[in-house]
Design a protein around this motif. Sequence first.
Motif, PDB file in Angstrom:
ATOM      1  N   ALA A  44       0.949  -0.909  -0.031  1.00  0.00           N
ATOM      2  CA  ALA A  44       0.270   0.123   0.242  1.00  0.00           C
ATOM      3  C   ALA A  44       0.594   1.388   0.002  1.00  0.00           C
ATOM      4  O   ALA A  44       0.271   2.576  -0.286  1.00  0.00           O
ATOM      5  N   ALA A  45       2.046   1.527   0.670  1.00  0.00           N
ATOM      6  CA  ALA A  45       3.046   2.890   1.098  1.00  0.00           C
ATOM      7  C   ALA A  45       3.582   2.822  -0.267  1.00  0.00           C
ATOM      8  O   ALA A  45       3.712   3.590  -0.922  1.00  0.00           O
ATOM      9  N   ARG A  78      -9.246   5.157 -16.714  1.00  0.00           N
ATOM     10  CA  ARG A  78      -9.447   4.038 -16.283  1.00  0.00           C
ATOM     11  C   ARG A  78      -7.863   3.254 -15.113  1.00  0.00           C
ATOM     12  O   ARG A  78      -8.669   2.058 -15.439  1.00  0.00           O
ATOM     13  N   GLU A  79      -6.795   3.343 -15.722  1.00  0.00           N
ATOM     14  CA  GLU A  79      -5.411   3.260 -14.594  1.00  0.00           C
ATOM     15  C   GLU A  79      -6.159   3.924 -13.504  1.00  0.00           C
ATOM     16  O   GLU A  79      -5.757   3.124 -12.231  1.00  0.00           O
ATOM     17  N   GLY A  80      -6.654   4.977 -13.759  1.00  0.00           N
ATOM     18  CA  GLY A  80      -6.702   5.951 -12.060  1.00  0.00           C
ATOM     19  C   GLY A  80      -8.306   5.044 -11.115  1.00  0.00           C
ATOM     20  O   GLY A  80      -8.403   5.154 -10.586  1.00  0.00           O
ATOM     21  N   VAL A  81      -9.578   5.013 -12.679  1.00  0.00           N
ATOM     22  CA  VAL A  81     -10.200   3.695 -12.126  1.00  0.00           C
ATOM     23  C   VAL A  81     -10.216   3.322 -10.778  1.00  0.00           C
ATOM     24  O   VAL A  81     -10.102   2.985 -10.159  1.00  0.00           O
ATOM     25  N   THR A  86      -8.972  -0.801  -6.776  1.00  0.00           N
ATOM     26  CA  THR A  86      -7.389  -2.092  -6.193  1.00  0.00           C
ATOM     27  C   THR A  86      -7.421  -1.664  -5.132  1.00  0.00           C
ATOM     28  O   THR A  86      -7.486  -3.104  -4.053  1.00  0.00           O
ATOM     29  N   PHE A  87      -8.014  -0.738  -4.209  1.00  0.00           N
ATOM     30  CA  PHE A  87      -8.031  -0.504  -3.025  1.00  0.00           C
ATOM     31  C   PHE A  87      -9.297  -1.215  -2.177  1.00  0.00           C
ATOM     32  O   PHE A  87      -8.309  -1.474  -0.832  1.00  0.00           O
ATOM     33  N   ALA A  88      -9.953  -1.801  -2.745  1.00  0.00           N
ATOM     34  CA  ALA A  88     -11.086  -2.609  -2.058  1.00  0.00           C
ATOM     35  C   ALA A  88     -10.580  -3.584  -1.892  1.00  0.00           C
ATOM     36  O   ALA A  88     -10.754  -4.154  -0.526  1.00  0.00           O
ATOM     37  N   PRO A  89     -10.460  -4.354  -2.623  1.00  0.00           N
ATOM     38  CA  PRO A  89     -10.089  -6.161  -2.233  1.00  0.00           C
ATOM     39  C   PRO A  89      -8.862  -6.007  -1.695  1.00  0.00           C
ATOM     40  O   PRO A  89      -8.576  -7.136  -0.639  1.00  0.00           O
ATOM     41  N   MET A  90      -7.803  -5.377  -1.365  1.00  0.00           N
ATOM     42  CA  MET A  90      -6.169  -4.896  -0.793  1.00  0.00           C
ATOM     43  C   MET A  90      -7.184  -5.114   0.785  1.00  0.00           C
ATOM     44  O   MET A  90      -6.466  -5.341   1.260  1.00  0.00           O
ATOM     45  N   LEU A 110      -7.009 -13.812  -5.474  1.00  0.00           N
ATOM     46  CA  LEU A 110      -6.998 -14.088  -6.372  1.00  0.00           C
ATOM     47  C   LEU A 110      -7.993 -12.388  -7.069  1.00  0.00           C
ATOM     48  O   LEU A 110      -7.024 -11.592  -8.307  1.00  0.00           O
ATOM     49  N   VAL A 111      -8.495 -12.168  -6.542  1.00  0.00           N
ATOM     50  CA  VAL A 111      -9.277  -9.986  -6.680  1.00  0.00           C
ATOM     51  C   VAL A 111      -8.712  -9.629  -6.629  1.00  0.00           C
ATOM     52  O   VAL A 111      -8.376  -8.546  -7.753  1.00  0.00           O
ATOM     53  N   ALA A 112      -7.356  -9.856  -5.935  1.00  0.00           N
ATOM     54  CA  ALA A 112      -6.569  -8.515  -5.209  1.00  0.00           C
ATOM     55  C   ALA A 112      -5.906  -8.526  -6.602  1.00  0.00           C
ATOM     56  O   ALA A 112      -4.995  -7.650  -6.430  1.00  0.00           O
ATOM     57  N   ALA A 113      -5.403  -9.805  -6.545  1.00  0.00           N
ATOM     58  CA  ALA A 113      -4.148  -9.735  -7.545  1.00  0.00           C
ATOM     59  C   ALA A 113      -4.539  -9.486  -9.188  1.00  0.00           C
ATOM     60  O   ALA A 113      -3.594  -8.829  -9.679  1.00  0.00           O
ATOM     61  N   ALA A 114      -5.152  -9.349  -9.592  1.00  0.00           N
ATOM     62  CA  ALA A 114      -6.176  -9.196 -11.104  1.00  0.00           C
ATOM     63  C   ALA A 114      -6.269  -7.596 -11.177  1.00  0.00           C
ATOM     64  O   ALA A 114      -5.824  -7.683 -11.663  1.00  0.00           O
ATOM     65  N   CYS A 115      -6.688  -6.936 -10.594  1.00  0.00           N
ATOM     66  CA  CYS A 115      -6.741  -5.570 -10.130  1.00  0.00           C
ATOM     67  C   CYS A 115      -5.701  -4.799 -10.232  1.00  0.00           C
ATOM     68  O   CYS A 115      -5.340  -3.928 -10.857  1.00  0.00           O
TER      69      CYS A 115
END
Length: 310
Positions: A44-45, A78-81, A86-90, A110-115
């Motif tokens: 995250a950092a 799309r990158e910004g979105v 990605t922070f939600a599944p993280m 897997l969802v966190a990795a995919a995001c």
Amino acid sequence: MHPALSVILFTTTSGAGYGLLALLGLGRMTADWGPGLAGLLLAAALSLAGLVASTFHLGHPERAWRALSQWRTSWLSREGVMALVTFAPMIAYAVVWLFAPAPTPVWLGLVAAACAALTVACTGMIYASLRPVRHWHNGYVPVLYLLFAWASGSLFYLMLAGFFALDEGWARWNAIAALLLAWAVKVAYWRAMDRGRSVSDPGTATGLGHLGAVRQIEPPHTEENYVMREMGFAVARRHARRLRVLAVAIGGAVPLALVVVAVAVGDPVATGILAGGAALIALPGILIERWLFFAEARHSVTLYYGAERA
């Protein structure tokens, strides 16, 4: 193209953060909360540091949120979105990992990795989608962004595995494979760009090529303007070659040697120290690689300012 330090820092540090997050999602280190907390906080950092750095080159950072509205057509949007999504599944992955008594669901990792992977891919596609820049508009670019995120994230992952004395033997070989593949593809990219030739020239740019050779009689401006500063930046070929060697040495060869030593030693603490050193050394090398990515790119608009090829 003029290299913007903020963008270089963003793509390097956030790539390492999302690469680490993807590895944490694909292979949960342990049920213990210590390694999980350290890994997710580090991911995250790094990601947040990159996102913050990306706003430094904006004239009005307070308006950055408006970029999120064009996700249907813009890879930047799309990158910004995806960076925010990605922070939600993280966070969910972190909460379940740290506080839930039951094993963490595999699908959540897997969802966190995919995001994380999609975010890095969107970053690469920002540049790969720009047709006027030959050095960017090719299939190598998004692949390289993903590979360098994997390589840098692998070094941080190995560092955590070593310091927490985890049985992560595969992490050593994963880091070696990632470093070798990332720099091998980068060298192939450099060779392809050096051997290739642009189809654009002053004749095609002006539409007058059918009349014969087109040359500039007078410059369009009496002094340097924004386009010439940002789009016409050029680095001497001899300097570029030296920087390429330096990037491979610092970003690839030295970290690879340190990981190989870690494999030979086998001691967890030594692995953590060596992998941590490899990660800290690799990042400056990737920064040089990313600087060259911008500095060596030539925009076709320079054809209107005297360039013979874009």
